[in-house]
Motif scaffolding. Structure first.
Motif, PDB file in Angstrom:
ATOM      1  N   THR A 149      23.346 -12.269  -6.244  1.00  0.00           N
ATOM      2  CA  THR A 149      23.806 -11.142  -7.052  1.00  0.00           C
ATOM      3  C   THR A 149      25.315 -11.154  -7.226  1.00  0.00           C
ATOM      4  O   THR A 149      25.840 -10.622  -8.180  1.00  0.00           O
ATOM      5  CB  THR A 149      23.413  -9.794  -6.416  1.00  0.00           C
ATOM      6  OG1 THR A 149      23.939  -9.761  -5.089  1.00  0.00           O
ATOM      7  CG2 THR A 149      21.920  -9.616  -6.358  1.00  0.00           C
ATOM      8  N   ASP A 150      26.020 -11.749  -6.291  1.00  0.00           N
ATOM      9  CA  ASP A 150      27.473 -11.748  -6.387  1.00  0.00           C
ATOM     10  C   ASP A 150      28.012 -12.871  -5.517  1.00  0.00           C
ATOM     11  O   ASP A 150      27.378 -13.265  -4.543  1.00  0.00           O
ATOM     12  CB  ASP A 150      28.012 -10.403  -5.892  1.00  0.00           C
ATOM     13  CG  ASP A 150      29.433 -10.153  -6.358  1.00  0.00           C
ATOM     14  OD1 ASP A 150      29.961 -11.010  -7.088  1.00  0.00           O
ATOM     15  OD2 ASP A 150      30.007  -9.121  -5.984  1.00  0.00           O
ATOM     16  N   GLN A 190      34.416  -2.720 -10.153  1.00  0.00           N
ATOM     17  CA  GLN A 190      33.560  -3.294  -9.115  1.00  0.00           C
ATOM     18  C   GLN A 190      32.525  -2.276  -8.640  1.00  0.00           C
ATOM     19  O   GLN A 190      31.356  -2.592  -8.465  1.00  0.00           O
ATOM     20  CB  GLN A 190      34.432  -3.707  -7.930  1.00  0.00           C
ATOM     21  CG  GLN A 190      34.282  -5.164  -7.588  1.00  0.00           C
ATOM     22  CD  GLN A 190      35.327  -5.620  -6.602  1.00  0.00           C
ATOM     23  OE1 GLN A 190      36.225  -4.882  -6.201  1.00  0.00           O
ATOM     24  NE2 GLN A 190      35.221  -6.860  -6.194  1.00  0.00           N
ATOM     25  N   LYS A 191      32.985  -1.051  -8.474  1.00  0.00           N
ATOM     26  CA  LYS A 191      32.097   0.006  -7.988  1.00  0.00           C
ATOM     27  C   LYS A 191      30.993   0.280  -9.004  1.00  0.00           C
ATOM     28  O   LYS A 191      29.815   0.396  -8.644  1.00  0.00           O
ATOM     29  CB  LYS A 191      32.919   1.278  -7.741  1.00  0.00           C
ATOM     30  CG  LYS A 191      32.163   2.282  -6.937  1.00  0.00           C
ATOM     31  CD  LYS A 191      32.929   3.568  -6.774  1.00  0.00           C
ATOM     32  CE  LYS A 191      31.957   4.682  -6.455  1.00  0.00           C
ATOM     33  NZ  LYS A 191      32.388   5.969  -6.955  1.00  0.00           N
ATOM     34  N   GLU A 215      24.107  -2.744 -10.473  1.00  0.00           N
ATOM     35  CA  GLU A 215      23.709  -4.140 -10.224  1.00  0.00           C
ATOM     36  C   GLU A 215      23.981  -5.028 -11.429  1.00  0.00           C
ATOM     37  O   GLU A 215      23.107  -5.724 -11.929  1.00  0.00           O
ATOM     38  CB  GLU A 215      22.238  -4.208  -9.820  1.00  0.00           C
ATOM     39  CG  GLU A 215      22.029  -3.645  -8.437  1.00  0.00           C
ATOM     40  CD  GLU A 215      20.602  -3.804  -7.959  1.00  0.00           C
ATOM     41  OE1 GLU A 215      19.810  -4.422  -8.665  1.00  0.00           O
ATOM     42  OE2 GLU A 215      20.309  -3.305  -6.867  1.00  0.00           O
ATOM     43  N   CYS A 264      29.838  -1.745 -11.225  1.00  0.00           N
ATOM     44  CA  CYS A 264      28.924  -2.880 -11.297  1.00  0.00           C
ATOM     45  C   CYS A 264      27.986  -2.926 -10.112  1.00  0.00           C
ATOM     46  O   CYS A 264      26.835  -3.331 -10.240  1.00  0.00           O
ATOM     47  CB  CYS A 264      29.708  -4.182 -11.406  1.00  0.00           C
ATOM     48  SG  CYS A 264      30.412  -4.391 -13.020  1.00  0.00           S
ATOM     49  N   GLN A 265      28.483  -2.517  -8.933  1.00  0.00           N
ATOM     50  CA  GLN A 265      27.602  -2.464  -7.768  1.00  0.00           C
ATOM     51  C   GLN A 265      26.539  -1.395  -7.948  1.00  0.00           C
ATOM     52  O   GLN A 265      25.377  -1.586  -7.623  1.00  0.00           O
ATOM     53  CB  GLN A 265      28.413  -2.172  -6.508  1.00  0.00           C
ATOM     54  CG  GLN A 265      28.891  -3.448  -5.832  1.00  0.00           C
ATOM     55  CD  GLN A 265      29.877  -3.178  -4.719  1.00  0.00           C
ATOM     56  OE1 GLN A 265      30.047  -2.046  -4.290  1.00  0.00           O
ATOM     57  NE2 GLN A 265      30.539  -4.225  -4.254  1.00  0.00           N
ATOM     58  N   GLU A 266      26.955  -0.281  -8.520  1.00  0.00           N
ATOM     59  CA  GLU A 266      26.039   0.832  -8.737  1.00  0.00           C
ATOM     60  C   GLU A 266      24.880   0.420  -9.645  1.00  0.00           C
ATOM     61  O   GLU A 266      23.734   0.747  -9.393  1.00  0.00           O
ATOM     62  CB  GLU A 266      26.822   1.967  -9.392  1.00  0.00           C
ATOM     63  CG  GLU A 266      26.541   3.332  -8.818  1.00  0.00           C
ATOM     64  CD  GLU A 266      27.555   4.315  -9.353  1.00  0.00           C
ATOM     65  OE1 GLU A 266      27.269   4.930 -10.381  1.00  0.00           O
ATOM     66  OE2 GLU A 266      28.655   4.449  -8.756  1.00  0.00           O
ATOM     67  N   LYS A 297      33.347  -6.532  -1.125  1.00  0.00           N
ATOM     68  CA  LYS A 297      31.940  -6.952  -1.170  1.00  0.00           C
ATOM     69  C   LYS A 297      31.161  -6.217  -0.092  1.00  0.00           C
ATOM     70  O   LYS A 297      31.665  -5.980   1.001  1.00  0.00           O
ATOM     71  CB  LYS A 297      31.840  -8.460  -0.925  1.00  0.00           C
ATOM     72  CG  LYS A 297      32.662  -9.272  -1.893  1.00  0.00           C
ATOM     73  CD  LYS A 297      31.836  -9.718  -3.062  1.00  0.00           C
ATOM     74  CE  LYS A 297      32.611 -10.573  -4.015  1.00  0.00           C
ATOM     75  NZ  LYS A 297      33.215  -9.844  -5.116  1.00  0.00           N
ATOM     76  N   LYS A 298      29.934  -5.892  -0.417  1.00  0.00           N
ATOM     77  CA  LYS A 298      29.086  -5.196   0.533  1.00  0.00           C
ATOM     78  C   LYS A 298      28.398  -6.240   1.406  1.00  0.00           C
ATOM     79  O   LYS A 298      27.499  -6.944   0.944  1.00  0.00           O
ATOM     80  CB  LYS A 298      28.043  -4.405  -0.242  1.00  0.00           C
ATOM     81  CG  LYS A 298      27.840  -3.012   0.297  1.00  0.00           C
ATOM     82  CD  LYS A 298      26.781  -2.344  -0.543  1.00  0.00           C
ATOM     83  CE  LYS A 298      26.731  -0.855  -0.319  1.00  0.00           C
ATOM     84  NZ  LYS A 298      25.908  -0.230  -1.352  1.00  0.00           N
TER      85      LYS A 298
END
Lengths: 320, 355
Positions: free
Chosen positions: A122-123, B313-314, B320, B316-318, A210-211
């Motif tokens: 995913t990243d 970034q936030k 996906e 895009c994470q939200e 990054k998570k």
């Protein structure tokens, strides 16, 4: 006769090769230093692999290359697939650990992070501009401390009081280290501090934003260093998986990827042939593109690197 | 001494701009030589190290122009610290011992039409206001039409059957545009070419990969500075959408500000400088339009974008949304960018297949 699939990962520091069977089991593997010469390193790897499968009846039907010299070696071996190391590492790791969510990879010059979800990347991120906190940093510091890199991790584990070493920049870390030495810190404390600084540097540069989720696997040459592994575990507060074949994941991944390609005839005779890579500067315009030319027994095999058609003319002029 | 005018490069825009200068000043126009590695090495040699990449490219352009005999230089710039670059550039060039006249069409980050007209009048005393206005409208329309055609090209260039057919037709169109005096005819030509571009034979699957390019304006618009990112994407058979173009910066940006703030209310309370806010909005827009991925480009050390990146970034994470950030500098290696781009392509492809 069993079908075998060859994967080669040519990195800046080391060259890795594996042969797998249809079920992705590693039949033969090799791991050698590149020593600045990818072509001869690949030949050595091939020789070693050939030795290992001598007694078994295996026919190589596909070849994949990855790593920073993937294009060069791919051209020489007439590879079925040439893949970037990020995808190769992800595929290789997923074949062994299908549930993995984070891949931490620190190699000789580059470090990367790959995040996965349900078996899909995913990243990802790779270090840019700076190689502080990679294998080459650790090995140069080991030299300064007169310790073998291989013993680095074990020594780090004996420390109870790791020295604080600035992690941001290699040069500053080095002057910090010299200072700590003069103040009288014990060697193992300094080494433990260095390992911690590598982990911190990684998380603050490549891993920034990054998570990082469990389960985590740690790969690349530096993963052999138990000190760095422990530092990661302390900081992230969870267990980290390392695989004894961790350094082979890239080669394994590209071998798996090559399975989907059309079968080719591959022979180990390539070891006997003479390959030469030269670079050429095109002088048709002020851009001066650097063109890489690969020769096989004195004949031009392929060339690349030019941005326009003038590059081809330059190559033709030299080789015809 | 014969008046020779020059100006720095920005993608294909040197064509309408040199036409405008030719018509209004009647002087000798030589745009800077096309950007090569030499340009950037000269530019970075004389620039402060921490200054951002567009400045280095522009300075390299100016020096190459001056060496080619230019004696009047034009520049523009606004938004972020780019606003101050005209003054710094001039000081550096004077220190290097060049003699020239320097004009910035922007004053305090805005275009002052009166002052610009006066500048042109000083160069060409025979200039009539009507000619100036006519050429101005012609140029703006030229840019507007070119940008619209470029949008079509970006959609289809990755799927063309005959190689370079889009580029060939575009070059032909630009030639025709230059040879037109009338504004009315320019518009007719636009419709003619729009039709021709749609007729180019392409082999495009319905569900092709779609990627949006967002980020800082110079790296988005000058292909050399992003190592020909769009060309690379086209060779991977990807449909490209790029938000930034000159028309957007000239017209739409100002009109859209309030709308953008409303749409991004959840994430931004005020603007981020330059294109920061725009990029936050674009991220949301790309997600809404269900693209496959986002590529964010910026020069190393671009402050407005550095402010925008954590927000993007936030988001895009939200949602996906796959995103990749490229930060270009003088020393950035070609190979590194290519590796990351290839990996991004694989990521998008595998994601598609698993869906």
């Amino acid at each position: 006769m069993i079908k075998g699939y060859l994967g080669i990962d040519i990195g800046s520091i080391s060259t890795k090769g594996v042969i797998i069977d249809e079920n992705n089991e590693i039949i033969a593997s090799s791991y050698l230093w590149t020593k600045g010469n990818p072509i001869s390193a690949t030949k050595e790897v091939l020789k070693e692999l050939k030795e290992q499968i001598k007694l078994k009846k295996i026919k190589i039907v596909s070849v994949g290359t990855t790593g920073s010299a993937r294009k060069l070696i791919g051209t020489i071996l007439n590879a079925s697939i040439i893949k970037n190391e990020i995808t190769a590492h992800a595929i290789g790791t997923l074949s062994l650990y299908p549930n993995i969510k984070t891949i931490i990879e620190i190699g000789g010059q580059d470090s990367k992070i790959i995040l996965l979800k349900n078996g899909i990347v995913t990243d990802y991120a790779m270090n840019t501009l700076c190689s502080a906190g990679t294998g080459s940093f650790l090995s140069s510091q080991a030299k300064r401390l007169d310790v073998d890199v291989e013993d680095f991790g074990k020594l780090a584990l004996t420390s109870n009081n790791p020295a604080l070493i600035a992690a941001r920049c290699t040069v500053f870390a080095e002057s910090d280290l010299v200072h700590k030495m003069q103040v009288g810190y014990k060697k193992n404390d300094i080494i433990a501090g260095l390992c911690k600084s590598v982990a911190l540097n990684y998380l603050n540069s490549v891993g920034k934003g990054k998570k990082i989720e469990k389960p985590i696997i740690f790969q690349g040459g530096v993963s052999k260093n138990v000190g760095v592994k422990k530092a990661f575990e302390d900081i992230l507060n969870c267990k980290i998986i390392t695989d004894e074949n961790g350094h082979l994941m890239g080669a394994l991944g590209v071998a798996i990827l090559s399975k989907d390609q059309k079968e080719i005839d591959f022979s180990f005779d390539i070891v006997e042939q003479n390959f030469k890579a030269t670079s050429l500067n095109c002088s048709s315009c002020p851009n001066n593109c650097e063109i890489i030319c690969v020769q096989k027994d004195g004949k031009l095999l392929d060339s690349w690197g030019n941005r326009c058609d003038n590059g081809k003319k330059t190559v033709d002029k030299v080789y015809n | 001494m014969k008046k020779t005018i020059s100006f720095p490069h920005l993608g294909d825009y040197y064509i309408p701009i040199s036409e405008f200068l030719k018509r209004t000043t009647k002087a000798n126009i030589i745009p800077s030589p096309l950007i090569t590695k030499k340009t950037i090495s000269i530019g970075s040699k004389f620039s402060p190290d921490s200054v951002c990449l567009p400045f280095k490219y522009n300075l390299g352009n100016f020096i190459e122009s001056l060496n080619n005999g230019a004696n009047i230089l034009f520049t523009a710039g606004g938004g972020c610290r780019y606003r101050y670059y005209a003054e710094v550039t001039e000081a550096i060039l004077r220190d290097l011992g060049y003699s020239f006249k320097f004009h910035s069409i922007m004053t305090n980050g805005k275009i002052d039409i009166k002052k610009v007209y006066q500048d042109f009048k000083n160069i060409n005393s025979n200039l009539k206001l009507t000619t100036f206005i006519h050429s101005g409208i012609y140029t703006l329309l030229f840019i507007w039409n070119m940008d619209k055609i470029d949008k079509i090209i970006r959609k289809n260039i990755g799927f063309e059957i005959e190689k370079n057919s889009h580029i060939k037709l575009k070059n032909k169109m630009l030639k025709d545009f230059i040879n037109t005096k009338s504004i009315f005819k320019l518009n007719l030509l636009y419709f003619k070419y729009k039709h021709l571009f749609k007729k180019i034979s392409i082999d495009k699957p319905k569900n092709c990969l779609k990627v949006a390019i967002i980020g800082e304006l110079y790296t988005a618009m000058e292909p050399f500075s992003s190592y020909f990112l769009e060309k690379e994407l086209a060779s991977m058979n990807i449909e490209i959408k790029r938000y930034t173009n000159l028309s957007y910066l000239l017209w739409q940006k100002r009109l859209l500000r309030r709308y953008l703030l409303r749409r991004t209310k959840k994430y931004c309370k005020y603007t981020l400088g330059a294109d920061g806010l725009d990029n936050v909005y674009r991220t949301l827009d790309v997600i809404k339009k269900k693209y496959d991925g986002i590529i964010h480009t910026k020069p190393f050390g671009c402050t407005p974008e550095i402010g925008a990146i954590p927000i993007i970034q936030k988001i895009c994470q939200e949602y996906e949304m796959p995103i990749i950030f490229f930060s270009y500098d003088v020393e950035t290696s070609d190979e590194g960018i290519k590796t990351r781009l290839e990996a991004f392509y694989d990521l998008l492809n595998i994601r598609r297949k698993k869906k």
